[in-house]
Design a protein around this motif. Structure first.
Motif, short mmCIF file in Angstrom:
data_model
loop_
_atom_site.label_atom_id
_atom_site.label_comp_id
_atom_site.label_asym_id
_atom_site.label_seq_id
_atom_site.Cartn_x
_atom_site.Cartn_y
_atom_site.Cartn_z
N ALA A 1 12.09 -52.61 -56.89
CA ALA A 1 12.88 -53.32 -57.90
C ALA A 1 12.11 -54.47 -58.54
O ALA A 1 12.62 -55.11 -59.46
CB ALA A 1 14.16 -53.87 -57.27
N GLY A 2 10.88 -54.74 -58.06
CA GLY A 2 10.14 -55.88 -58.58
C GLY A 2 10.74 -57.19 -58.12
O GLY A 2 10.55 -58.23 -58.77
N ALA A 3 11.48 -57.17 -57.01
CA ALA A 3 12.13 -58.37 -56.49
C ALA A 3 11.28 -59.00 -55.39
O ALA A 3 10.57 -58.30 -54.68
CB ALA A 3 13.52 -58.03 -55.94
N ARG A 4 11.37 -60.31 -55.27
CA ARG A 4 10.71 -60.98 -54.16
C ARG A 4 11.56 -60.81 -52.91
O ARG A 4 12.78 -60.95 -52.96
CB ARG A 4 10.53 -62.48 -54.47
CG ARG A 4 9.77 -62.75 -55.75
CD ARG A 4 9.46 -64.22 -55.95
NE ARG A 4 10.66 -65.05 -56.03
CZ ARG A 4 10.65 -66.36 -56.23
NH1 ARG A 4 9.49 -66.99 -56.37
NH2 ARG A 4 11.77 -67.05 -56.30
N PHE A 5 10.91 -60.51 -51.80
CA PHE A 5 11.62 -60.33 -50.54
C PHE A 5 11.20 -61.44 -49.59
O PHE A 5 10.06 -61.49 -49.14
CB PHE A 5 11.31 -58.96 -49.94
CG PHE A 5 12.02 -58.67 -48.63
CD1 PHE A 5 13.26 -59.21 -48.36
CD2 PHE A 5 11.44 -57.87 -47.67
CE1 PHE A 5 13.92 -58.96 -47.17
CE2 PHE A 5 12.08 -57.60 -46.47
CZ PHE A 5 13.32 -58.16 -46.22
N TYR A 6 12.14 -62.33 -49.28
CA TYR A 6 11.88 -63.43 -48.36
C TYR A 6 12.50 -63.07 -47.01
O TYR A 6 13.72 -63.01 -46.87
CB TYR A 6 12.49 -64.74 -48.86
CG TYR A 6 11.82 -65.34 -50.07
CD1 TYR A 6 10.75 -64.72 -50.70
CD2 TYR A 6 12.26 -66.56 -50.59
CE1 TYR A 6 10.14 -65.27 -51.81
CE2 TYR A 6 11.65 -67.13 -51.69
CZ TYR A 6 10.59 -66.49 -52.31
OH TYR A 6 9.98 -67.05 -53.40
N ARG A 7 11.65 -62.84 -46.02
CA ARG A 7 12.12 -62.52 -44.67
C ARG A 7 12.56 -63.82 -44.00
O ARG A 7 11.78 -64.47 -43.32
CB ARG A 7 11.01 -61.83 -43.89
CG ARG A 7 10.62 -60.46 -44.45
CD ARG A 7 9.24 -60.05 -43.97
NE ARG A 7 8.91 -58.68 -44.33
CZ ARG A 7 8.45 -58.29 -45.51
NH1 ARG A 7 8.27 -59.18 -46.48
NH2 ARG A 7 8.18 -57.02 -45.76
N ALA A 8 13.79 -64.19 -44.22
CA ALA A 8 14.28 -65.49 -43.74
C ALA A 8 15.78 -65.42 -43.53
O ALA A 8 16.45 -64.49 -44.00
CB ALA A 8 13.93 -66.59 -44.73
N GLU A 9 16.31 -66.43 -42.85
CA GLU A 9 17.74 -66.51 -42.58
C GLU A 9 18.33 -67.69 -43.34
O GLU A 9 17.88 -68.83 -43.17
CB GLU A 9 17.98 -66.69 -41.09
CG GLU A 9 19.46 -66.75 -40.71
CD GLU A 9 19.67 -66.91 -39.22
OE1 GLU A 9 20.84 -67.05 -38.81
OE2 GLU A 9 18.68 -66.89 -38.47
N ALA A 10 19.31 -67.42 -44.21
CA ALA A 10 19.99 -68.49 -44.94
C ALA A 10 20.87 -69.27 -43.98
O ALA A 10 21.59 -68.68 -43.16
CB ALA A 10 20.81 -67.91 -46.09
N ARG A 11 20.84 -70.60 -44.11
CA ARG A 11 21.62 -71.46 -43.23
C ARG A 11 22.53 -72.40 -43.99
O ARG A 11 23.26 -73.19 -43.39
CB ARG A 11 20.67 -72.28 -42.36
CG ARG A 11 20.00 -71.48 -41.24
CD ARG A 11 21.04 -71.04 -40.21
NE ARG A 11 20.44 -70.39 -39.06
CZ ARG A 11 20.01 -71.02 -37.98
NH1 ARG A 11 20.07 -72.34 -37.92
NH2 ARG A 11 19.51 -70.35 -36.96
N GLY A 12 22.49 -72.38 -45.31
CA GLY A 12 23.34 -73.27 -46.09
C GLY A 12 23.04 -73.15 -47.57
O GLY A 12 22.09 -72.47 -47.99
#
Length: 758
Positions: A77-88
């Protein structure tokens, strides 16, 4: 990494890789919006499709059959993939707060994170029950449970809390799988006992009476005992108790009910219901924030309440994608109208299923085959991916929200100045770098703490200076992780020589764009780099940032060393053994990633290796008397070994079977997917004796594979090698291996110094 021709004007950030968001990614891939960039933040690289999860538990599907590879889909998709966990979420500054990385700014935000178990409402459930949700983490819990149950001796009692469609379907799938597993091992499956609990008086309360009757009969025939009409009030070690006073001795308890939103949503100020689900309007926008959308289980569409089922998350994908596009282009979003009746296909574990829609019911093996066909068709949409056309090259400012943004966007793709005119503006840089906190060192006289035309360093008495430089283009679309890898790679030469890293000067190229987007890329990338430099005790003392078509980063690194304790390439001694501290294969894996041919978990493993510092490994090797060491990078394992043999005046033997290989690298190399640097490296094959004998060996291509932030290749005396390997593994280098030995140079000289063996 795909580089867009259009400057980025709007950032859409997706939190979570649920069913709605995979639909959004696919739709943006098929029809991208110029100037709009997608970023996916998700802790898990592979997201399960809930419709096939019971079939996976029952053993009818493999892991890859039922999981969508988010890394590959994002690349598509041409999207950036951030391997992370959202916390807020900081809604005032429009930033997503993540665990272990810098905040991520957004213009438009969408949340599709599913739900989490509310086990804290029942005594002991958090400690003793296995939650099924969030389903992204279910696989590890299921495999652990499967292992425990398979190794359990004697009678086995499993309690499942939650008798909705999910609980019933999962109970039957587990019962079917475990019964087969026990029988295949020659054990008595009659010792397996399942109990299903719910506070409701009926199983499957949202389905019609005919569907409930089919499942009541099936559960009874399978020996599953129902406990309805009384909630579970306590779960303990080996027991479960209901409010009616009924107590059951259990070996395992699974929790398939009382799900809700994560606690961190309470701190966002977004409108929530009593279950901590986001209250959203018909447009899928949050009730009190037009720039925040939500879909799937985490969303409560207040005008259209529905049960938490994957079918609604899937159906919300297209309208969500359309409304995200409309918002990015400054248009009003459209209302979403969910169906009043929906088809549910619920399996019984044994390739038999029940169709339920309103008052309709149909069951049989044919229904399961129908369900299987539908599910596989759905998964094909996200697995059969072909690279898309790059799109228009002309500037498109449709997503600009004001004339200043449009002007900056046009300027960003116009003819750019060269020389110093290509530098990133000082205001942008000062804002981007202002929040960074490089470490201070006493031997840095002038650095970033007091910027000047150049840094000034002090060299302590008795020390020599080690100086090295590395620079390369981004190979992933997460600037923070790229910054970490680039800094780690650049430090590798210093550590390989046994030196202490003192200072680093950065050189970066950032794609053209409007100031706010350029600023964030610089900040994210340099945050990752500074994290690594600080951990290494290396001070960032300055740098240069310019504009270019592609993101790139490098460092000139200074180190300090005792001149009498240098580990060099020329220190190999006959009789030593060769040790490699990290697996190889990054070149072929990232070549495959760019071609959508690498599994996300392979890329995860490669990145985990690439961000691991070589500092502790170098210290360990030096403590075991190593005199010869190098980091394995662009020339590949063979190239760097040849570089070591020539100045050392020795030959070397490599054991192909002993070389540690990153997961997936043999598969991608076998498919002929190799790095663009591979052909140049293969020219060194003339250094291999009888090389024609080895060209068809599956690991042969990998000894030429160029590495980024690779491990250390070193020699240690044979009598210390095993102890050295054990110590390296204890220090966190689990793939460390003895891969060969150093031989005396034969009469032919340095022409063919390398011998291969299996």
């Amino acid at each position: 990494m795909r580089t867009p021709d259009q400057p980025v004007l709007r950032d859409i950030v997706l939190i979570g890789g649920g069913h709605s968001h995979v639909g959004v990614l696919k739709r943006f891939a098929m029809k991208p919006v110029p100037g709009v960039r997608l970023t996916l933040i998700c802790r898990d690289t592979h997201t399960p499709y809930s419709g096939m999860l019971p079939g996976y538990v029952a053993g009818h599907y493999s892991y890859d059959d039922v999981h969508i590879d988010l890394s590959r889909l994002a690349e598509f998709a041409g999207a950036r993939f951030y391997r992370a966990e959202a916390r807020g979420i900081d809604r005032d500054s429009k930033r997503v707060i993540c665990k272990g990385r810098p905040d991520v700014p957004y213009d438009i935000l969408s949340i599709n994170i599913g739900s989490s178990p509310r086990t804290n409402e029942v005594e002991g459930a958090s400690q003793y029950a296995v939650p099924v949700k969030p389903i992204t983490g279910f696989n590890n819990r299921w495999l652990a449970l499967l292992s425990r149950i398979e190794n359990h001796e004697g009678p086995l009692t499993v309690g499942v809390v939650g008798a909705g469609a999910g609980g019933v379907e999962l109970t039957l799938a587990m019962q079917y799988r475990l019964k087969n597993e026990l029988e295949q091992r020659g054990r008595d499956s009659g010792q397996l006992h399942f109990h299903l609990f719910d506070a409701a008086e009926e199983i499957l309360p949202t389905h019609n009476a005919k569907v409930r009757e089919v499942f009541r009969k099936t559960l009874s025939e399978r020996g599953v005992k129902l406990h309805l009409g009384s909630p579970v009030e306590k779960v303990g070690e080996g027991l479960l108790r209901t409010a009616a006073g009924e107590t059951l001795q259990t070996d395992e308890v699974l929790w398939v009910t009382r799900a809700g939103g994560p606690a961190w949503l309470e701190e966002t100020g977004l409108a929530l219901d009593e279950g901590l689900f986001l209250r959203v309007r018909d447009t899928l926008q949050a009730e009190n924030d037009d720039s925040v959308f939500a879909a799937g289980d985490i969303a409560n569409v207040v005008n259209h309440p529905r049960e938490k089922a994957g079918v609604f998350a899937v159906r919300q994908g297209p309208p969500l994608a359309e409304n995200l596009k409309r918002m990015a282009l400054g248009k009003a979003p459209n209302d979403f109208h969910p169906q009043k009746k929906w088809l549910a296909l619920i399996s019984t574990g044994d390739k038999y299923a029940v169709a339920s829609r309103g008052d309709m019911q149909l069951d049989g093996a044919m229904v399961w085959r129908w369900k299987d066909w539908i599910d596989r068709r759905f998964m094909e949409k996200f697995t059969d991916l072909l690279p898309m056309d790059e799109g228009a090259a002309l500037p498109d400012t449709s997503a600009a929200q004001n004339p200043e943004e449009a002007s900056q966007a046009i300027s960003a793709v116009a003819m750019r100045c060269g020389g110093c005119g290509a530098k990133v503006g000082s205001t942008v840089l000062s804002r981007a770098l202002g929040e960074l906190r490089p470490i201070d060192r006493d031997d840095i006289i002038i650095g970033l703490h007091a910027p000047d035309d150049a840094a000034v360093l002090r060299v302590p008495p008795g020390k020599a200076v080690v100086h090295t430089v590395d620079f390369f283009r981004a190979f992933i679309d997460d600037p923070y992780t790229f910054g970490r890898v680039a800094a780690n790679h650049s430090l590798g030469d210093v550590f390989a020589m046994g030196a202490e890293a003192q200072s680093a000067t950065a050189v970066a190229t950032v794609p053209y764009g409007i100031e706010s987007k350029v600023e964030d890329v610089v900040y994210q990338m340099m945050s990752g780099a500074v994290d690594v430099l600080n951990e290494a005790g290396c001070a960032l003392v300055g740098g240069h940032t310019g504009e270019g078509r592609e993101l790139a980063l490098g460092f000139a690194v200074n180190g300090l060393i005792d001149p009498d304790k240098v580990m060099s390439k020329g220190g190999l001694r006959a009789g030593d053994v060769l040790i490699l501290t990290k697996p190889i294969g990054t070149g072929t894996l990232f070549a495959a990633h760019a071609r959508l041919a690498a599994k996300g978990r392979w890329i995860d493993s490669a990145l985990a290796s690439m961000v691991q510092s070589n500092k502790k490994a170098a210290d360990c090797l030096r403590s075991f008397g190593s005199k010869a060491c190098t980091d394995v990078t662009g020339f590949g394992l063979l190239g760097h070994l040849v570089e070591m043999t020539r100045p050392s005046g020795v030959d070397a033997e490599l054991d192909l079977s002993a070389i540690p290989i990153l997961p997936g690298a043999e598969e991608t190399a076998a498919a002929g997917i190799l790095s663009s640097l591979q052909p140049a490296n293969i020219r060194l094959r003339r250094g291999i004796r009888d090389q024609d004998k080895w060209v068809k060996h599956p690991r042969y291509p990998l000894i030429f594979d160029p590495q980024t932030a690779g491990g250390l290749l070193a020699s240690v005396s044979a009598d210390k090698a095993e102890d050295c390997v054990r110590e390296l593994k204890a220090l966190g280098y689990p793939h460390t291996a003895i891969i060969g030995r150093v031989l005396p140079q034969d009469d032919s000289g340095p022409i063919e110094p390398i011998t291969l063996r299996e």
